[in-house]
Design an enzyme around this catalytic site. Sequence first.
Site, PDB file in Angstrom:
ATOM      1  CE  LYS A 102     -19.012  22.029  50.719  1.00 40.06           C
ATOM      2  NZ  LYS A 102     -18.899  20.589  50.472  1.00 40.06           N
TER       3      LYS A 102
ATOM      4  CD  GLU B 148     -19.437  23.531  34.088  1.00 41.23           C
ATOM      5  OE1 GLU B 148     -19.107  23.073  32.978  1.00 41.23           O
ATOM      6  OE2 GLU B 148     -19.476  22.830  35.126  1.00 41.23           O
TER       7      GLU B 148
ATOM      8  CG  PHE C  66     -11.358  16.705  43.785  1.00 37.26           C
ATOM      9  CD1 PHE C  66     -10.873  16.049  42.659  1.00 37.26           C
ATOM     10  CD2 PHE C  66     -12.726  16.872  43.924  1.00 37.26           C
ATOM     11  CE1 PHE C  66     -11.754  15.562  41.698  1.00 37.26           C
ATOM     12  CE2 PHE C  66     -13.605  16.380  42.979  1.00 37.26           C
ATOM     13  CZ  PHE C  66     -13.115  15.723  41.858  1.00 37.26           C
ATOM     14  CD  GLN C  67     -14.606  18.951  40.746  1.00 38.92           C
ATOM     15  OE1 GLN C  67     -15.421  19.440  41.507  1.00 38.92           O
ATOM     16  NE2 GLN C  67     -14.955  18.273  39.665  1.00 38.92           N
TER      17      GLN C  67
ATOM     18  CG  MET D   8     -14.869  33.233   7.744  1.00 34.71           C
ATOM     19  SD  MET D   8     -15.441  34.207   6.331  1.00 34.71           S
ATOM     20  CE  MET D   8     -16.708  35.228   7.094  1.00 34.71           C
TER      21      MET D   8
END
Lengths: 578, 163
Positions: free
Chosen positions: A162, A50, A112-113, A477
Site C-alpha cells: 500500500k 477474483e 490483516f489481509q 466426466m
Amino acid sequence: MKISGSEILLESLKKEGVRHMFGYPGGVVLNIFDLLHDEKDLQLILTRHEQGAVHAADGYARATGKAGVALVTSGPGATNTVTGIATAAMDSIPLVVITGQVPTMLIGNDAFQEADIVGITRPCTKYNFLVKDVNDLALTMKEAFHIASTGRPGPVLIDLPKDVTTGKAEFHWPDSVKIRSYNPTYEGNKYMITQAAHMIAKAKKPLIIAGGGVISSGAAKELTELAEMTQVPVTMTMMGLGGFPGTHKLSLGMLGMHGTYYANKAVQDSDLLIAIGMRFDDRVTGKIDAFAPHAKIIHIDIDPTSIRKNVRVDIPIVGDVNRVLTVMNKVIREEVKEPWEEVRKAWAKQISAWKKERPMTYDHEADVIKPQYVVEKIFELTKGDAIIATEVGQNQMWAAQFYQYDKPRTWLSSGGLGTMGYGLPAAIGAQLAFPNKLVIDIAGDGSIQMNIQELATAVINKLPVKVAILNNRFLGMVRQWQELFYQERYSHTRLDESVPDFVKIAEAYNAVGLRATKKSEVVPVLKEAFSIKRPVFMDFMIDWQEKVYPMVPAGAAIDNMLFPEEKKKPEKKLRAVK
Amino acid sequence: MRHTISVLVENKFGVLSRISGLFSGRGYNIESLSVGETIDQKVSVMTIVTTGDDWIVEQITKQLNKLIDVIKVVDMTELDHVEREMVLIKVSPRQEDKAEVLRLAEIFRGRVVDSSTKTYTIEITGDEKKIAAIVELLRPMGIKEFVRTGKIAIAREGIKKPQ
C-alpha cells in the site's frame, strides 16, 4: 514532477496499451481504485470473484493475443487468483496480475489481509515481483509485460504494498527492457531445420502434431503452408485447436485420450512425427513407452524444457514456431522438391480408410438430446464464426470434438490445469475484447456452478455471452470414469435435484433463460439465444448416460481406444431351405 | 549419476527459494547446496550436487536455465574441474587416542581450530574422497559433532573433455 505509485501504475498500463482490465477492490488497493473512478482511457471490469477476474483476463488474452490484466487486493483477494494464475501458467497464457499488499513495514507481521502471495505463486507464475520501492515501479511494470508476453508466454504477478501506491516518484517509462538472464531463443538452428526438411521429404507416413505454440506464435498460416505443400496430415492437441483449420481435408482433428480414431491410429503407425509447439502431455501420449513406436520425432518448441521431457526426440529445434516454420517452408520450397501428392498417396489412402472405418459420430436417431447434437448445431448455426469457451469435463471434450475450429483464438479452454469454472469468465473476457462477436460458453451443470456469479458481470457490463449448459444432472466426466472403471458406483457425482433451475437463475440475474428438453427444441433455443443481444443461459436437458468417445483409458496406449457399444442388429431368422 | 551443477544467479531475495522450489516441486534430489557471492556483488553462485540419470539431469539444467533469475548453468561434471568442501569435526577422543587424532589431522592437512580439555575441533578441506576418508578414520575415536559446507566447484582453465 513526482506522481504517486498508483498513478505510475495506471500510466504504465496505458503505456503498455492496456485498455481493459478485470478486478475487485479492497483495503490496500483503495488508492488505485480511487484513481480509476475518474479514469477515461482504462476500463476496469468489476467481476464478482477474483478467480473470475483472472479467468476473464485469461480469456481476453487468449482471444486477442495481448497480455490480460487483473487487479485485486491483498490476502484473500490475492489467494483467490491462484487457480486462475495456475490455469494460465499451464497453458502459457500471458497475464499480468497486480495484487495489493499490506504496507512494507507490516510485511511479515501477519497483518490483516496479509498473504505471502509472491511465495504462494512462485511455482505457478513465469515470474513474480514484490515492489518495495516506488522508484522501481515503472521498470517493474515494463519487465512484467515483457516477461509475460515474450518467449513462452505466461502469467506474471506484481505484489504492490500500500505504501508503494501512495509513495511518490518521477515517472520514467523505459523505451525498452533488457534482462540479462532472460533471453528466449527465437531463431531455430538452420542446420537442424534443414535436416528436418529432408526428413519430411523422406518419410512415408509423416504426421504433424500441432499444439498451442502454433497459436501463441501466430503461425497458423505458416503451418497450413507446410501441411499443404508437403501434403502431411495434421492432428492437434486440445490447446492447438484452431491452429490448423478443423474443416481442412488434411485435418485429423484432436488426438489423445479423447482424440479421433484416425488421429491416434496415424500417430501409432507414423514413421515421422513433426511436433510443433506442443509438449507431449500425458493426455496426448497415453502410455509413453507405447507411444508412436515406429516414428522418428522432430520437435519444435520455444521452451527447451519441453524437448526431451517426456519423449525421445531425434531432431530438436528450439525456437519460435512462426520463425522456424517460415525458414522450414523456404528450405522445402527451394531445396526439397518432391512430387508430394504422389509421394503421399499410400499414406493418404490409409488415413482416409481409418476415417471411414470409425468417423466421429454419435447416435443421431435418439429421441433424447445428445450433447454432441447440441455442439454440432452450434457449429452449423454459427458457421464456425464464433468464439467458443468451455468449462471442463465432458462438455469440454464434446466441444473439442464436434465443433470445427478453423481459426486460431476462437477456442478458449483450460487445457493443462483443467479448471472447472473457467468458461464463463473467459467468455466474458473475450466478449469485452470482441463486442460484436458471438461468444459462447459450452458448459456442464457442474462446472457452470463454479463461477456462476460472473453472470452478474456479464449482465451489468452488457456483455451478451451465451452459455449452453449441457445439463446431465451429473459431474459427467467423473461419472463416466465411475461407470467404466468403478463398477458404476457413482460416488458423489450425482447432482440430481440439487441442480438449480438455470432458467430462474438467469432471470434472477436479469439475464435470459431458455430451456430445451426435447431434441426438436434445440435449434429453436439456439436460434433465439443467438438473436438476443443479452446474456443467455440455455439449459439443454441432455441424455445423462452419454459418454465421451473414443476414450483411451488412463495409462493405456493411445490406439487402445474404447468406443460406444454397437447397437445389436436384429438377427435375421434364416428360412429353412427345402 | 551424481552431478555437480554450478548456477550463476542474480543476487536478489527469493532466488534461493525459486531454485529450491524448482527441485522440490519437480521431485529432483539435492544432496548439497552452497550459496555465496561472486566477485560481482550482484551475482551469486550456487553449487548444487544432485543425482539422476541423463534425462533427469538434462531437465534439471534446462529448468534451471529457464528460471528468469538464472544467468548461467554449468554442469561441472562435464568439465575438468576442481571440487572442494570444508568440514568442521569436533572429536572427543580418549586420552590414549589424542595423539592419533592430531596425527591424522596433520596427514590430511587439517588444522585444529579449537581445543578444550576433552575435544579438538578440526578443519579439513578437500574433495569428497578425502573427506570420506578422514571421517572413517576419526569415527572410531569418537566424533561429537560434524558440520560440512556443501561442495563448491570451479572449472579448470582451458581443458575441456572431448565430446
